[in-house]
Design an enzyme around this catalytic site. Structure first.
Site, short mmCIF file in Angstrom:
data_model
loop_
_atom_site.label_atom_id
_atom_site.label_comp_id
_atom_site.label_asym_id
_atom_site.label_seq_id
_atom_site.Cartn_x
_atom_site.Cartn_y
_atom_site.Cartn_z
N GLU A 263 1.88 -3.81 11.41
CA GLU A 263 1.19 -2.53 11.19
C GLU A 263 1.78 -1.47 12.12
O GLU A 263 1.93 -1.70 13.31
CB GLU A 263 -0.31 -2.67 11.49
CG GLU A 263 -1.04 -3.66 10.58
CD GLU A 263 -1.37 -3.12 9.20
OE1 GLU A 263 -1.14 -1.91 8.95
OE2 GLU A 263 -1.85 -3.92 8.37
N GLU B 69 1.49 4.01 2.69
CA GLU B 69 1.99 3.61 4.00
C GLU B 69 3.51 3.74 4.01
O GLU B 69 4.26 2.76 4.12
CB GLU B 69 1.50 2.20 4.33
CG GLU B 69 -0.03 2.17 4.46
CD GLU B 69 -0.65 0.78 4.36
OE1 GLU B 69 -1.89 0.70 4.26
OE2 GLU B 69 0.09 -0.22 4.36
N HIS C 234 0.87 -1.18 0.00
CA HIS C 234 0.00 0.00 0.00
C HIS C 234 0.91 1.23 0.00
O HIS C 234 1.56 1.52 1.01
CB HIS C 234 -0.91 -0.03 1.23
CG HIS C 234 -1.82 -1.22 1.23
ND1 HIS C 234 -2.13 -1.93 2.37
CD2 HIS C 234 -2.48 -1.82 0.20
CE1 HIS C 234 -2.95 -2.92 2.04
NE2 HIS C 234 -3.17 -2.88 0.74
ZN LIG Z 1 -1.43 -1.70 4.31
#
Ligand SMILES: [Zn+2]
Length: 375
Positions: free
Chosen positions: A335, A169, A166
């Site tokens: 994350e 990010e 992504h």
């Molecule tokens: Zn992501």
């Protein structure tokens, strides 16, 4: 007054900018997609005059919860980024900023440019035990770059790290950059011990097209790469196709896929408990890794995160699940927050480059805790 976004990862549309008291902006959708959340623009304005800026239409953004308790990032020199207190009313993010210099940049998170990515790859390839491999080309014609760190021998564990599926990010690549440099540090005992037992295959930017285009979540043609791992294609997701091909050729004993989470103000991992072949062995590896990371840094925690998958209900199009399943190996999605780590909040910087980098270095301590038992 002028607002521009014609640069690497720029993204904004000006709705109204008639006076410094009334600047209204919106974020463009990722190409061929409905996702939008990443912004990056420059304001050239009046020094010492308050500028009231509203980014609107956020109720329909990819993660409306991401704007709650979020503070915009700003920089005068494009190196040092600080937070600007911001208010969210459910649809509009508003902040007032009084520039001390005529030109100031604003972004959703600290940008990591394609040029910096190329510098990283080529700086790293000069190290003794680091080889740059080109896996293929993206749809916009950019490189899918991999670094191989360590001397490849059949006995060594194969540890894969990917970041920025992504593209918005960016914290994922800041974190990965520090992980790479720690591995390349010939005076670092953790790195030396790890490289005796393992080889690292690192793809620091899985989605360079989306990154340059200023996307949040997708590649040049609007594909969310982290839903492509069951059946990637050259037309929609060559980035995943080539990385998965390389994984199949080389093998995988451990995998870390590094991301940022828009909403949750914590660092956390998501494991593969829902894959069909999940076993006590994989659980033991997951638990050992987590315990080591908890011991290594207060920036990590295991209380807040995604709901756990029920047995057999993992989404096998997601990278870490797909790789854990296919290679029967430890695989985590890591994350990091866009906002801050609420266990150690920092009102000036929030979650920052320095903290991403420290976490990247600390990850290797946790890898060391499992490396000898990966296979
Ligand atoms: Zn992501």
């Amino acid at each position: 007054m002028q607002i521009s976004s014609q640069f690497d990862s720029g993204n904004i549309t000006v709705l109204e900018a008639t006076s410094p008291q009334n600047i209204k902006l919106t974020i463009n959708k990722d190409n061929q997609s409905n996702y939008y959340q990443w912004f990056h623009f420059r304001l050239f304005g009046e020094v010492f005059e308050p500028h009231s800026i509203t980014i609107s239409e956020l109720a329909k953004s990819a993660y409306p919860q991401g704007w709650k308790d979020y503070n915009v990032l700003a920089s005068y020199d494009r190196q040092h980024w600080f937070r600007v207190p911001s208010e969210f009313d459910g649809d509009n993010l508003t902040f007032t900023f009084t520039p001390e210099q005529p030109s100031v940049y604003f972004a959703y998170f600290i940008p990591y440019s394609y040029e910096r990515h190329l510098d990283l790859i080529h700086d790293a390839q000069m190290a003794l035990f680091c080889e740059h491999r080109l896996l293929g080309e993206t749809l916009d014609g950019r490189d899918i770059n991999m670094l191989v760190i360590g001397e490849e021998t059949p006995a060594k564990k194969k540890i894969w790290v990917t970041a920025r599926q992504h593209p918005g990010e960016t914290m994922a690549e800041w974190c990965t950059e520090a992980l790479i440099y720690r591995l390349l540090d010939e005076q670092d005992g953790v790195a030396r011990a790890l490289l005796k037992e393992a080889v690292f295959y690192v793809v620091p930017n899985m989605n360079p097209d989306g990154a340059v285009r200023g996307h949040l979540r997708t590649n040049a043609v609007g594909t969310n790469l982290n839903r492509e791992w069951a059946a990637p294609s050259a037309e929609k997701s060559p980035e995943v196709l080539y990385v998965l091909q390389a994984m199949s050729d080389i093998g995988v004993d451990m995998y870390l896929d590094i991301h940022g989470d828009e909403a949750l103000p914590y660092n956390f991992v998501a494991g593969s408990e829902g894959i069909p072949g999940y076993s006590p062995r994989l659980k033991q590896l997951e638990d050992t890794f987590k315990a080591a990371l908890l011991a290594a840094t207060p920036e990590f925690q295991d209380e807040y995160g995604y709901p756990k998958d029920k047995p057999g209900e993992a989404n096998l199009t997601v990278a870490s699940n797909a790789v854990a399943h296919k290679f029967d190996c430890l695989a985590y999605t890591l994350e990091m927050p866009f906002k801050d780590n609420n266990n150690l909040p920092d009102p000036v910087y929030g979650w920052s480059v320095q903290r991403c980098r420290q976490l990247g270095e600390d990850l290797l301590i946790a890898v060391r805790a499992v490396v000898s038992t990966l296979r």
